[in-house]
Enzyme design. Structure first.
Site: not given
Ligand SMILES: NC(=O)c1ccc[n+]([C@@H]2O[C@H](COP(=O)([O-])OP(=O)(O)OC[C@H]3O[C@@H](n4cnc5c(N)ncnc54)[C@H](O)[C@@H]3O)[C@@H](O)[C@H]2O)c1
Ligand SMILES: [Zn+2]
Length: 369
Positions: A121, A143, A185, A227, A237, A241, A245, A248, A252, A265
């Site tokens: 956990r 994340k 980025e 950030k 998000e 947030r 993106n 992005h 993606h 990326h």
């Protein structure tokens, strides 16, 4: 030494940035981490360069180090790999007071963080990001995830580290493509929120291309601050947030169509930002001059990536998936000026398809529907 605090109430933590930090990290870690079992997760490339040194120093501080070294590559950010590591942790009887330490780029950070978040956990998690992208992006914000055959980052959680150690010296050994990937980025942060950062990059092309330490220490700190502030305002998000993106949605799509093999990326993000700036300019949202400045900056850094011609139907499927992940709306982040973006749901997939077709990025393939 620079410190950036990520303010998340009881989950707040520090990001420490310093040249040569790896040599002092073990002592600091020892002062905040009580348990002595330390699970060191890395890949063979990074461990080959830095692993022994880190391990020796941790052992000298009295830690029992259990190292799990995985092969290099995005494909190992998988459920299967997480499961193998979890099994070994159980076999080694890692207790709840043990900790996970990620030594590597974003792949290792995401995988190790995910493992730490679900082992019994959740146990303590520390990061030593060794790529520019990991230092300015993936190690900030909590994340963590692994990929699934049905989608990238599809299995994961929000889980904050206890501390992040950034040794800027690690950047010197990074491959050039990954270096540029991280740079994309950083440029993104400038466009979404900080014109001064954008100007700084414009004025420091040469030191950046030469990977000058002092230039980078500042760029990393500023990026982490931006950030961290956005994440502090919206950890999960549900609002602001999303501006992270920028570029992005397209990135993606590009990454998925090329099966994550063709572009890094950040390369896909660089391409995505340039295309979305073009879109915003066509819609009359972004001044032509700003669009040109954005394109010129990518040009001067040799970051003009030629997009492959993408099959329209496939790309539309990707947009539909993205839309599903955004609770049924196509959310676009559009630049309005350098340092300022807007989040909009005004446009739909058809707008995007028409634009990309006109620009020649999408093609109808025979048999496509
Ligand atoms: N969690 C987040 O918020 C977030 C944000 C952005 C990206 N990501 C994830 O990050 C991953 C990409 O991260 P990345 O770009 O760091 O890729 P990566 O982890 O694959 O590292 C890139 C390459 O550099 C090598 N490397 C790492 N450090 C090195 C060093 N100091 N010297 C020499 N070689 C080194 C690695 O072995 C690898 O071959 C993706 O999986 C992406 O989904 C996560
Ligand atoms: Zn990104």
């Amino acid at each position: 030494m620079e410190t950036v605090r990520v303010q998340l109430t009881e989950r707040s933590y520090d990001i420490v940035i310093q040249k040569g930090l790896m040599d002092q990290m073990a002592k600091d870690l020892s002062s905040i981490q009580e348990g002595r079992q330390l699970v060191l997760i890395s890949n063979d490339v990074v461990y080959g360069i830095y692993g022994e040194k880190v391990k020796d120093q941790l052992e000298a501080e009295g830690f029992d180090v259990y190292e799990y070294i995985i092969p290099d590559g995005e494909r190992y950010k998988s459920w299967e790999m997480a499961s193998q590591i979890l099994t070994k942790m159980l076999e080694h009887q890692i207790g709840r007071d043990g900790a996970v330490l990620a030594l590597g780029g974003g792949v290792i950070g995401d995988l190790a963080g995910f493992v730490a978040s679900i082992y019994q956990r959740g146990i303590a998690f520390y990061q030593v990001p060794t790529t520019l992208l990991a230092q300015v992006d993936s190690s900030v914000g909590g994340k963590v995830a692994v990929n699934h055959a049905l989608g990238k980052n599809m299995i994961g959680s929000f889980y904050q580290p206890k501390k992040v150690y950034i040794d800027t010296e690690t950047l010197q050994t990074m491959p050039d493509r990954d270096w540029k990937s991280g740079l994309a980025e950083i440029i993104k942060y400038g466009i979404i929120q900080d014109e001064a950062l954008f100007r700084y990059i414009q004025e420091n092309i040469e030191p950046i291309n030469n990977r000058e330490e002092s230039t980078f220490a500042w760029l990393i700190k500023r990026s982490c601050e931006i950030k961290a502030q956005i994440v502090a305002a919206d950890e999960r998000e549900s609002g602001i947030r999303a501006i992270l993106n920028l570029g992005h949605t397209l990135a993606h799509g590009i990454e998925a169509i090329t099966e994550y093999e063709y572009f890094r990326h950040g390369e896909a993000v660089a391409a995505g930002i340039q295309v979305i700036a073009e879109f915003a300019a066509e819609q009359g949202l972004l001044a032509q001059k700003d669009k040109e400045e954005i394109q010129r900056l990518f040009n001067e850094l040799n970051m003009q990536y030629r997009l492959p011609k993408m099959p329209a139907a496939m790309f539309m499927e990707m947009l539909a998936l993205d839309k599903k992940n955004q609770l049924g709306q196509m959310v676009l982040i559009l630049p309005e000026a350098i340092g300022c973006v807007q989040k909009t749901t005004t446009y739909n997939e058809e707008h995007m398809r028409t634009f990309l077709m006109e620009k020649g990025y999408l093609i109808d393939v025979k048999g496509d529907n």
